[in-house]
Write an enzyme that holds these catalytic residues in place. Structure first.
Site, PDB file in Angstrom:
ATOM      1  N   ASP A   1       0.814  -1.217   0.000  1.00 11.76           N
ATOM      2  CA  ASP A   1       0.000   0.000   0.000  1.00 11.76           C
ATOM      3  C   ASP A   1       0.848   1.266   0.000  1.00 11.76           C
ATOM      4  OD1 ASP A   1      -2.311  -1.385  -0.068  1.00 11.76           O
ATOM      5  OD2 ASP A   1      -2.683  -1.319   2.095  1.00 11.76           O
TER       6      ASP A   1
ATOM      7  N   ARG B   1      -2.252   1.044 -10.168  1.00  6.41           N
ATOM      8  CA  ARG B   1      -1.425   2.047  -9.490  1.00  6.41           C
ATOM      9  C   ARG B   1      -0.092   2.294 -10.192  1.00  6.41           C
ATOM     10  NH1 ARG B   1      -3.031   0.507  -3.219  1.00  6.41           N
ATOM     11  NH2 ARG B   1      -4.908   1.799  -3.222  1.00  6.41           N
TER      12      ARG B   1
ATOM     13  N   PRO C   1      -0.255  38.177  -9.527  1.00  2.71           N
ATOM     14  CA  PRO C   1      -1.464  37.467  -9.961  1.00  2.71           C
ATOM     15  C   PRO C   1      -2.616  38.431 -10.257  1.00  2.71           C
ATOM     16  CG  PRO C   1      -1.236  37.319  -7.592  1.00  2.71           C
ATOM     17  CD  PRO C   1      -0.037  38.057  -8.077  1.00  2.71           C
TER      18      PRO C   1
ATOM     19  N   ALA D   1      -5.799  40.712 -10.279  1.00  2.00           N
ATOM     20  CA  ALA D   1      -6.419  41.654  -9.341  1.00  2.00           C
ATOM     21  C   ALA D   1      -5.558  41.947  -8.115  1.00  2.00           C
ATOM     22  CB  ALA D   1      -7.804  41.143  -8.922  1.00  2.00           C
TER      23      ALA D   1
END
Ligand SMILES: Nc1ncnc2c1ncn2[C@@H]1O[C@H](COP(=O)(O)OP(=O)(O)OP(=O)(O)O)[C@@H](O)[C@H]1O
Ligand SMILES: Nc1ccn([C@H]2C[C@H](O)[C@@H](COP(=O)(O)O)O2)c(=O)n1
Length: 678
Positions: free
Chosen positions: A316, A347, A468, A470
């Site tokens: 896992d 996976r 970025p 605004a």
């Protein structure tokens, strides 16, 4: 669909206790439900998977009271199971389906086991064959022996069975079937796998016999109810253990975690990679589940080789091992892990695909992968592919990316680790405590790598202003240019003008050829008139239309084109050939004029920026646009290493401009005699 936005962090710091062990929670409910007498289970993992097991045993007639989400009172008052009214839903859980099939195979009633889309693709042949040999009437209704499973009443008898592949789920299924069979069931394992079922059987009073690689269980014995405390899940702790070990400067302590040797293979791998881990076992109580605490200190790891023999004890953990192998120096090979292809997702495939998106060189092998570590991790948008461990492993890697990353489809994380995002925030936020203000946000405004230093200074003084959406950069850049008496250039206006023209012509932005030929055929003119950049397209001067919602929605996609950016670069640079100017945008200090000494990065709290944009009455998805500007491959938005970072959240426009003027003075910008802000 839920997604995680992962903010980079320098390290992981803090102390946590992870939720209860998933494997053990399933088994505790199952065995307590078969036992005579009451059992109180504490530390239960209330994840989607385990709740499916809980509901199934309620449907089979067992009294299960949920005292609180992690505490259950379980009692099978009638000492038998009852036929369920409907199909038992195993959700996403292979453990539940395979183990409960072992219990139901020997019952005198019919039952049917169903699962979600992912579980419905997982192979069940590996339990069908031995169960049928024990006398079970069990049938897989899906193609290639996949769920649903239909079980008819049957009486089982013990068999001798050698597992073709080491699998704790198949072993546990047969142990539970053996409990309900006549005679003895002998199971031979090719190599040891997790032994929670055996330990829990002992806890409830039935001791399977161990003879070398074989386990023997006697049918007909009854289990006795007895309180049980589920330890923290090592596989959940694994994300923090591996993440902290691979991030220099980290220091985390994990309390109350299960330290069963059949689960902790990861620790050996990490130690081999150079990790610093201290383990203290607090409770080894004989045949119970050992638990304790782990202290992990971060450092630089080196690659390693993981072999077939190691796989069962760290199956896992392979996704997170693949993730942190990307941060280690050198190559890591994972071999003999073909079992990974039939987990909640393939996976191997999914991790390989995601690692590549993070910019990690990785080779996919039929039974594993080769990860080449030590390369910079790129901010990326990846998918969990519906797999909880893929989602969490990628979240850990994203902490080390060069910008904000997004993991899509993360609802699945609740199957094993509800609260993962809260713990991620807790442990990574500690790492950015020194950042002023909105901590997590600031942490991804990391300096871009230092430029080579060989970049040419522009012929005329250039002030680069980036930031970025605004953040206020246009407003302050314009005011600064005015105060300096030089030209103001809004480079975003050029990207907006092109986007407007493409949208207006109905060009399909997903079709590269149409996009390129439309741009090629555009007549784009950029001129500075009265100290301000003016843009004309096909003879028409662009105005407010370039701030329309349609342009706001498409401009980041258009400006992400490396082809377009390359085309515009000389055009922007040429503007500074014969005049000083202030140019603002997303890459001015890092790509357009990396050689200028006058650089600013203007930012503000995302909430403040959102409010500023709303006040302007514009519809703009700021977060989305930021993400696209930061995660694109070509010239992504970054704060240049030599830029002055200004957080304007609590500053007026005048204060910001004065701060910029002060910095320009210090850096030797040729200021006019009187520069005032108005
Ligand atoms: N320091 C500040 N304090 C308060 N409001 C500000 C500040 N700076 C800018 N604003 C206001 O915020 C709004 C957005 O500013 P502006 O358009 O300059 O941002 P921007 O970074 O250039 O955005 P974009 O890149 O999306 O065009 C404007 O209405 C502006 O007046
Ligand atoms: N140098 C630049 C300037 C702008 N862009 C892109 C990114 C923005 O989303 C878009 C519009 O800019 P704005 O008017 O909001 O400043 O253009 C860029 O990639 N590089």
């Amino acid at each position: 669909m839920k997604s995680f936005t992962i903010v980079p962090a320098a390290r992981l710091v803090g102390e946590i206790a992870v939720p209860g062990d998933k494997s053990i929670s399933h088994r505790a409910v199952m065995l307590a439900s078969l036992a005579r007498g009451p059992t109180r289970v504490t530390g239960f993992l209330p994840s989607e998977d385990c709740l499916c097991t809980l509901r199934a045993f309620q449907a089979l007639g067992v009294d299960i009271e949920v005292e609180d989400p992690t505490t259950l009172s379980i009692e099978n008052r009638f000492h038998r199971l009852f036929p369920p009214r409907e199909a038992l839903d195993c959700g996403n859980s292979g453990t539940m389906m395979r183990l409960i099939a072992g219990i139901l195979a020997g019952q005198p009633f019919r039952s049917r086991l169903v699962g979600d889309a992912s579980l419905s693709k997982r192979p069940m042949g590996r339990i069908l064959e031995p169960l049928e040999r024990m006398g079970a009437h069990i049938r897989a209704e899906g193609e290639k022996e996949t769920p649903p499973l239909a079980l008819e009443p049957a009486e089982l008898h013990g068999i001798e069975y050698e597992l073709p592949v080491a699998s704790a789920q198949v072993k546990s299924c047969l142990l539970l079937a053996g409990l309900h069979a006549q005679g003895t069931t002998r199971i031979v394992e090719p190599s040891p796998t997790r032994d929670h079922t055996e330990r829990l059987l002992v806890h409830f009073g039935v001791r399977p016999l161990r003879e070398g690689r074989a386990l023997l269980i006697q049918g007909g014995l009854s289990l006795e109810g007895r309180d049980f405390c589920v330890p923290g899940d090592f596989s959940s702790a694994a994300f923090w253990i591996a993440g902290a070990a691979a991030m220099p400067g980290s220091e985390i302590r994990i309390r109350g975690v299960g330290l069963n040797r059949t689960r902790t293979g990861l620790l050996g791998v990490l130690l081999r990679m150079g990790a610093q881990i201290e383990e203290s076992v607090e409770e080894a109580s004989g045949e119970g589940e050992p638990r304790g605490s782990l202290l992990i200190r971060g450092g630089k790891l080196r690659g390693t080789q993981i072999t077939k023999e190691e796989i069962p004890n760290l199956i896992d953990e392979l996704p997170v091992i693949a993730a942190i192998a990307s941060l280690a120096d050198g190559e890591t090979q994972i071999r003999g892990a073909e079992e990974l292809r039939v987990k909640e997702s393939d996976r191997i495939r999914c991790m390989v695909e995601n690692l590549r998106r993070f910019g990690v060189p990785v080779d996919e092998l039929p039974d594993g992968m080769i990860v080449e570590g030590g390369h910079p991790i790129r901010a990326a948008r990846v998918s969990s592919f519906g797999d909880h461990r893929v989602a969490m492993a990628c979240s850990i890697l994203a902490l080390r990316a060069d910008g904000r990353s997004r993991i899509d489809d993360v609802g699945c994380v609740d199957t094993s680790y509800p609260g993962f995002s809260k713990d991620l925030h807790k442990l990574s936020q500690a790492a950015v405590e020194s950042a002023p203000g909105w901590k997590d946000y600031l942490s991804w405004v990391q300096p871009s790598p230092k430029t080579s230093g060989g970049e040419q200074e522009p012929r005329r003084p250039v002030v680069a202003v980036d930031g970025p959406s605004a953040s206020g950069k246009s407003t302050v850049a314009k005011a600064l240019a005015k105060a300096l008496g030089i030209a103001y250039c809004n480079s975003g206006l050029v990207y907006r003008a092109i986007t407007w023209s493409l949208v207006d012509k109905g060009v399909d932005l997903d079709r590269e050829q149409s996009f390129k030929s439309a741009v090629r055929s555009m007549k784009l003119e950029c001129r500075i008139e009265e100290n301000e950049l003016h843009v004309r397209i096909d003879g028409k001067e662009v105005g407010q239309e370039v701030r329309s919602p349609a342009v706001n929605a498409a401009v980041s996609r258009v400006s992400a084109s490396p082809w377009l950016r390359k085309r515009l670069l000389p055009l922007f640079r040429k503007l500074a050939d014969d005049r000083a100017l202030v140019m603002e945008g997303r890459d001015i200090g890092t790509a357009v004029f990396p050689g200028t000494r006058f650089k600013f990065y203007i930012d503000a709290d995302p909430k403040v920026r959102e409010q500023r944009r709303q006040k302007q009455g514009e519809s703009d998805s700021i977060e989305e646009r930021d993400w696209e500007d930061r995660s694109r491959k070509a010239a992504p938005l970054r704060c240049a290493a030599d830029a002055v970072f200004i957080d304007s959240s609590r500053m007026t426009v005048e204060e910001v401009v004065l701060r910029m003027l002060e910095e320009l003075r210090k850096r030797g910008f040729p200021l006019p005699k009187e520069s005032s802000v108005s």
